[in-house]
Design an enzyme around this catalytic site. Structure first.
Site, PDB file in Angstrom:
ATOM      1  N   CYS A   1       7.604  -5.463  -7.578  1.00 26.14           N
ATOM      2  CA  CYS A   1       6.680  -5.646  -6.439  1.00 26.14           C
ATOM      3  C   CYS A   1       6.008  -6.880  -6.367  1.00 26.14           C
ATOM      4  O   CYS A   1       5.895  -7.215  -7.526  1.00 26.14           O
ATOM      5  CB  CYS A   1       5.404  -4.287  -6.366  1.00 26.14           C
ATOM      6  SG  CYS A   1       4.461  -4.505  -4.804  1.00 26.14           S
TER       7      CYS A   1
ATOM      8  N   HIS B   1       7.828   3.328  -1.054  1.00 26.25           N
ATOM      9  CA  HIS B   1       6.881   2.156  -1.818  1.00 26.25           C
ATOM     10  C   HIS B   1       5.795   1.655  -0.785  1.00 26.25           C
ATOM     11  O   HIS B   1       4.624   1.519  -1.280  1.00 26.25           O
ATOM     12  CB  HIS B   1       7.958   1.064  -2.213  1.00 26.25           C
ATOM     13  CG  HIS B   1       7.452  -0.151  -2.656  1.00 26.25           C
ATOM     14  ND1 HIS B   1       7.307  -0.331  -4.120  1.00 26.25           N
ATOM     15  CD2 HIS B   1       6.755  -1.212  -2.237  1.00 26.25           C
ATOM     16  CE1 HIS B   1       6.880  -1.226  -4.485  1.00 26.25           C
ATOM     17  NE2 HIS B   1       6.516  -1.935  -3.516  1.00 26.25           N
ATOM     18  N   GLU B   2       6.071   1.334   0.468  1.00 26.92           N
ATOM     19  CA  GLU B   2       5.203   0.774   1.334  1.00 26.92           C
ATOM     20  C   GLU B   2       3.965   1.609   1.805  1.00 26.92           C
ATOM     21  O   GLU B   2       2.785   1.453   1.997  1.00 26.92           O
ATOM     22  CB  GLU B   2       5.699   0.168   2.514  1.00 26.92           C
ATOM     23  CG  GLU B   2       6.699  -0.922   2.288  1.00 26.92           C
ATOM     24  CD  GLU B   2       6.177  -2.002   1.530  1.00 26.92           C
ATOM     25  OE1 GLU B   2       5.014  -2.505   1.676  1.00 26.92           O
ATOM     26  OE2 GLU B   2       6.763  -2.664   0.651  1.00 26.92           O
TER      27      GLU B   2
ATOM     28  N   HIS C   1       1.493   1.742  -1.004  1.00 29.87           N
ATOM     29  CA  HIS C   1       0.460   0.929  -0.762  1.00 29.87           C
ATOM     30  C   HIS C   1      -0.702   1.296   0.309  1.00 29.87           C
ATOM     31  O   HIS C   1      -1.936   0.714   0.019  1.00 29.87           O
ATOM     32  CB  HIS C   1       1.126  -0.579  -0.170  1.00 29.87           C
ATOM     33  CG  HIS C   1       1.835  -1.451  -1.138  1.00 29.87           C
ATOM     34  ND1 HIS C   1       1.406  -1.861  -2.432  1.00 29.87           N
ATOM     35  CD2 HIS C   1       3.192  -1.713  -1.447  1.00 29.87           C
ATOM     36  CE1 HIS C   1       2.201  -2.383  -3.432  1.00 29.87           C
ATOM     37  NE2 HIS C   1       3.398  -2.246  -2.486  1.00 29.87           N
TER      38      HIS C   1
END
Length: 85
Positions: free
Chosen positions: A16, A58-59, A62
């Protein structure tokens, strides 16, 4: 956005830009179904698999305040320092 279905299980090496000096093994679903509101406020549903499913997970992490480091099973055995060039 919200993941409403998950299928399969895979361990992938993730990195990342938030933590550029490390990569780590992370457990992710192989296939997902995610629902979200588009730019017009209309409900959309998207099915994704493979790299696309992993990137979406993954996003979404966040958005929920998580980094891939929070998903690494063992910081001792599954976290790797990137090689310096």
């Amino acid at each position: 956005p919200e993941i409403i279905e998950r299928e399969g299980d895979t361990v992938v090496r993730e990195g990342c830009m938030s933590v550029p000096e490390y990569t780590g093994n992370v457990n992710r679903a192989e296939q997902i179904v995610v629902q979200f509101l588009d730019q017009n406020g209309a409900l959309q549903v998207l099915r994704a698999d493979g790299f696309e499913a992993i990137a979406i997970q993954h996003e979404l992490d966040h958005l929920d305040g998580y980094l891939f480091l929070d998903r690494v099973s063992s910081l001792k055995t599954d976290l790797f320092r990137r090689k310096q060039k």
